[in-house]
Motif scaffolding. Structure first.
Motif, PDB file in Angstrom:
ATOM      1  N   ARG A  64       1.199   3.940   1.543  1.00  0.00           N
ATOM      2  CA  ARG A  64       2.215   3.182   0.804  1.00  0.00           C
ATOM      3  C   ARG A  64       1.684   2.739  -0.565  1.00  0.00           C
ATOM      4  NH1 ARG A  64       6.658   1.403   3.973  1.00  0.00           N
ATOM      5  NH2 ARG A  64       6.961  -0.468   2.742  1.00  0.00           N
ATOM      6  N   VAL A  65       0.404   2.378  -0.635  1.00  0.00           N
ATOM      7  CA  VAL A  65      -0.194   1.977  -1.910  1.00  0.00           C
ATOM      8  C   VAL A  65      -0.236   3.173  -2.858  1.00  0.00           C
ATOM      9  CG1 VAL A  65      -2.324   1.187  -3.017  1.00  0.00           C
ATOM     10  CG2 VAL A  65      -1.513   0.061  -0.933  1.00  0.00           C
ATOM     11  N   GLU A  66      -0.587   4.346  -2.346  1.00  0.00           N
ATOM     12  CA  GLU A  66      -0.616   5.543  -3.191  1.00  0.00           C
ATOM     13  C   GLU A  66       0.775   5.905  -3.688  1.00  0.00           C
ATOM     14  OE1 GLU A  66      -3.257   7.079  -4.472  1.00  0.00           O
ATOM     15  OE2 GLU A  66      -4.379   5.491  -3.464  1.00  0.00           O
ATOM     16  N   MET A  67       1.767   5.772  -2.797  1.00  0.00           N
ATOM     17  CA  MET A  67       3.143   6.041  -3.195  1.00  0.00           C
ATOM     18  C   MET A  67       3.585   5.031  -4.271  1.00  0.00           C
ATOM     19  SD  MET A  67       5.831   7.823  -2.917  1.00  0.00           S
ATOM     20  CE  MET A  67       6.488   8.554  -1.462  1.00  0.00           C
ATOM     21  N   LEU A  68       3.201   3.757  -4.096  1.00  0.00           N
ATOM     22  CA  LEU A  68       3.507   2.727  -5.091  1.00  0.00           C
ATOM     23  C   LEU A  68       2.890   3.087  -6.439  1.00  0.00           C
ATOM     24  CD1 LEU A  68       4.368  -0.186  -6.016  1.00  0.00           C
ATOM     25  CD2 LEU A  68       2.163  -0.929  -5.177  1.00  0.00           C
ATOM     26  N   LYS A  69       1.630   3.478  -6.458  1.00  0.00           N
ATOM     27  CA  LYS A  69       0.953   3.848  -7.704  1.00  0.00           C
ATOM     28  C   LYS A  69       1.650   5.023  -8.373  1.00  0.00           C
ATOM     29  CE  LYS A  69      -3.712   2.316  -6.470  1.00  0.00           C
ATOM     30  NZ  LYS A  69      -5.083   2.757  -6.198  1.00  0.00           N
ATOM     31  N   LYS A  70       2.045   6.016  -7.560  1.00  0.00           N
ATOM     32  CA  LYS A  70       2.689   7.213  -8.102  1.00  0.00           C
ATOM     33  C   LYS A  70       4.046   6.845  -8.716  1.00  0.00           C
ATOM     34  CE  LYS A  70       4.823  11.488  -6.465  1.00  0.00           C
ATOM     35  NZ  LYS A  70       6.209  11.064  -6.298  1.00  0.00           N
ATOM     36  N   LEU A  71       4.857   6.066  -7.987  1.00  0.00           N
ATOM     37  CA  LEU A  71       6.181   5.684  -8.481  1.00  0.00           C
ATOM     38  C   LEU A  71       6.069   4.777  -9.704  1.00  0.00           C
ATOM     39  CD1 LEU A  71       7.969   5.049  -5.052  1.00  0.00           C
ATOM     40  CD2 LEU A  71       8.212   7.034  -6.561  1.00  0.00           C
ATOM     41  N   TRP A  72       5.077   3.902  -9.708  1.00  0.00           N
ATOM     42  CA  TRP A  72       4.868   3.015 -10.858  1.00  0.00           C
ATOM     43  C   TRP A  72       4.498   3.818 -12.100  1.00  0.00           C
ATOM     44  CZ3 TRP A  72       6.125  -1.819 -11.790  1.00  0.00           C
ATOM     45  CH2 TRP A  72       5.562  -2.459 -12.893  1.00  0.00           C
ATOM     46  N   ALA A 113      10.590  -1.999 -10.225  1.00  0.00           N
ATOM     47  CA  ALA A 113      10.120  -2.564  -8.965  1.00  0.00           C
ATOM     48  C   ALA A 113      11.213  -2.491  -7.902  1.00  0.00           C
ATOM     49  CB  ALA A 113       9.672  -4.008  -9.177  1.00  0.00           C
ATOM     50  N   SER A 114      12.465  -2.669  -8.298  1.00  0.00           N
ATOM     51  CA  SER A 114      13.572  -2.576  -7.336  1.00  0.00           C
ATOM     52  C   SER A 114      13.713  -1.158  -6.794  1.00  0.00           C
ATOM     53  CB  SER A 114      14.890  -2.995  -8.002  1.00  0.00           C
ATOM     54  OG  SER A 114      14.822  -4.317  -8.434  1.00  0.00           O
ATOM     55  N   GLN A 115      13.582  -0.158  -7.684  1.00  0.00           N
ATOM     56  CA  GLN A 115      13.683   1.231  -7.246  1.00  0.00           C
ATOM     57  C   GLN A 115      12.533   1.596  -6.312  1.00  0.00           C
ATOM     58  OE1 GLN A 115      13.710   2.878 -11.196  1.00  0.00           O
ATOM     59  NE2 GLN A 115      15.941   3.201 -11.174  1.00  0.00           N
ATOM     60  N   ILE A 116      11.339   1.104  -6.633  1.00  0.00           N
ATOM     61  CA  ILE A 116      10.183   1.386  -5.782  1.00  0.00           C
ATOM     62  C   ILE A 116      10.374   0.737  -4.410  1.00  0.00           C
ATOM     63  CG2 ILE A 116       7.708   0.992  -5.498  1.00  0.00           C
ATOM     64  CD1 ILE A 116       7.486   1.168  -8.573  1.00  0.00           C
ATOM     65  N   ALA A 117      10.863  -0.509  -4.389  1.00  0.00           N
ATOM     66  CA  ALA A 117      11.090  -1.201  -3.118  1.00  0.00           C
ATOM     67  C   ALA A 117      12.101  -0.454  -2.266  1.00  0.00           C
ATOM     68  CB  ALA A 117      11.573  -2.628  -3.383  1.00  0.00           C
ATOM     69  N   ALA A 118      13.134   0.088  -2.907  1.00  0.00           N
ATOM     70  CA  ALA A 118      14.148   0.834  -2.163  1.00  0.00           C
ATOM     71  C   ALA A 118      13.562   2.115  -1.582  1.00  0.00           C
ATOM     72  CB  ALA A 118      15.328   1.151  -3.075  1.00  0.00           C
ATOM     73  N   ARG A 144      11.415  -6.422  -3.809  1.00  0.00           N
ATOM     74  CA  ARG A 144      11.056  -6.196  -5.208  1.00  0.00           C
ATOM     75  C   ARG A 144       9.883  -7.095  -5.600  1.00  0.00           C
ATOM     76  NH1 ARG A 144      12.345  -9.508  -9.133  1.00  0.00           N
ATOM     77  NH2 ARG A 144      12.239  -8.804 -11.287  1.00  0.00           N
ATOM     78  N   ASN A 145       9.921  -8.354  -5.156  1.00  0.00           N
ATOM     79  CA  ASN A 145       8.848  -9.290  -5.485  1.00  0.00           C
ATOM     80  C   ASN A 145       7.522  -8.869  -4.863  1.00  0.00           C
ATOM     81  OD1 ASN A 145      10.443 -10.862  -7.057  1.00  0.00           O
ATOM     82  ND2 ASN A 145      10.914 -12.344  -5.451  1.00  0.00           N
ATOM     83  N   ALA A 146       7.574  -8.288  -3.661  1.00  0.00           N
ATOM     84  CA  ALA A 146       6.350  -7.805  -3.023  1.00  0.00           C
ATOM     85  C   ALA A 146       5.753  -6.657  -3.838  1.00  0.00           C
ATOM     86  CB  ALA A 146       6.636  -7.357  -1.593  1.00  0.00           C
ATOM     87  N   VAL A 147       6.611  -5.792  -4.352  1.00  0.00           N
ATOM     88  CA  VAL A 147       6.140  -4.685  -5.196  1.00  0.00           C
ATOM     89  C   VAL A 147       5.492  -5.231  -6.457  1.00  0.00           C
ATOM     90  CG1 VAL A 147       6.892  -2.723  -6.604  1.00  0.00           C
ATOM     91  CG2 VAL A 147       7.788  -3.008  -4.292  1.00  0.00           C
ATOM     92  N   ILE A 148       6.129  -6.188  -7.093  1.00  0.00           N
ATOM     93  CA  ILE A 148       5.579  -6.774  -8.316  1.00  0.00           C
ATOM     94  C   ILE A 148       4.243  -7.445  -8.029  1.00  0.00           C
ATOM     95  CG2 ILE A 148       5.933  -8.581 -10.060  1.00  0.00           C
ATOM     96  CD1 ILE A 148       8.944  -7.931  -9.876  1.00  0.00           C
ATOM     97  N   GLY A 149       4.162  -8.171  -6.930  1.00  0.00           N
ATOM     98  CA  GLY A 149       2.905  -8.819  -6.559  1.00  0.00           C
ATOM     99  C   GLY A 149       1.786  -7.811  -6.321  1.00  0.00           C
ATOM    100  N   LYS A 150       2.099  -6.728  -5.637  1.00  0.00           N
ATOM    101  CA  LYS A 150       1.090  -5.706  -5.347  1.00  0.00           C
ATOM    102  C   LYS A 150       0.654  -5.012  -6.633  1.00  0.00           C
ATOM    103  CE  LYS A 150      -1.412  -3.540  -2.345  1.00  0.00           C
ATOM    104  NZ  LYS A 150      -2.481  -4.251  -1.648  1.00  0.00           N
ATOM    105  N   VAL A 151       1.603  -4.713  -7.514  1.00  0.00           N
ATOM    106  CA  VAL A 151       1.273  -4.097  -8.800  1.00  0.00           C
ATOM    107  C   VAL A 151       0.337  -5.013  -9.581  1.00  0.00           C
ATOM    108  CG1 VAL A 151       2.256  -3.480 -11.051  1.00  0.00           C
ATOM    109  CG2 VAL A 151       3.303  -2.634  -8.965  1.00  0.00           C
ATOM    110  N   HIS A 152       0.617  -6.297  -9.530  1.00  0.00           N
ATOM    111  CA  HIS A 152      -0.221  -7.257 -10.241  1.00  0.00           C
ATOM    112  C   HIS A 152      -1.631  -7.301  -9.641  1.00  0.00           C
ATOM    113  CE1 HIS A 152      -1.206 -10.742 -12.634  1.00  0.00           C
ATOM    114  NE2 HIS A 152      -1.613 -11.357 -11.542  1.00  0.00           N
TER     115      HIS A 152
END
Length: 172
Positions: A7-15, A21-26, A33-41
């Motif tokens: 999931r972290v790799e997928m997050l990095k790729k989508l980012w 962040a909303s699209q990545i969360a979906a 969305r806030n969890a995605v933003i927090g993880k990106v940070h």
């Protein structure tokens, strides 16, 4: 929800592709969305690619003449631009347009009265109580000029002390 390595790799790729962040969360599912933003940070992801606009959006943009060729708005104000700066995930920066400032002309008929420099014990009900200087210094005094019946200040200091509400709003 746990952040697995996949999931972290997928997050990095989508980012990196520039998705919001909303699209990545979906796409990840089970995460806000806030969890995605927090993880990106926390991952300190800063560089992002540009998300490609949909063909319908590109046509609309081209038809309205709103291509990305440096077109700027003509009116005052600012346009929010979402960008990633440093370790911040989504920081909104504002692109400011030039604003014309109104130049004020000095008023020519203002007469500054010569202060009588009265001490506190010399003041009466009809003397101006506008303070001159620092109250803790030896040379502290009050204006002492003639004040009207309804004001503690002379005409000049009343204009300084009591400004119309429209003037105060304009000066903000």
């Amino acid at each position: 929800m746990n952040w697995t390595d996949e999931r972290v790799e997928m997050l990095k790729k989508l980012w990196a592709e520039g998705l919001s962040a909303s699209q990545i969360a979906a796409q990840l599912g089970g995460v806000s969305r806030n969890a995605v933003i927090g993880k990106v940070h926390r991952l300190k992801l800063s560089s992002r690619g540009r998300a490609t606009a949909s063909p319908a959006r590109q046509k609309k943009s081209a038809a309205s003449g709103g291509g990305g060729g440096g077109a700027r708005r003509q009116r005052g104000g600012s346009r929010p631009v979402t960008a990633s700066v440093g370790a911040t995930a989504l920081k909104v920066q504002f692109e400011e347009d030039a604003v014309a400032y109104q130049q004020l002309r000095p008023v020519e008929n203002v007469v500054v009265p010569i202060s009588r420099n009265l001490k506190l014990v010399q003041l009466t009900e009809h003397t101006c109580k506008w303070p001159n200087g620092d109250p803790l210094s030896e040379d502290f005094s009050f204006c002492g000029n003639d004040a009207g019946e309804s004001s503690p200040y002379c005409t000049y200091h009343s204009r300084l002390a009591y400004q119309p509400a429209s003037e105060r709003r304009r000066n903000r």
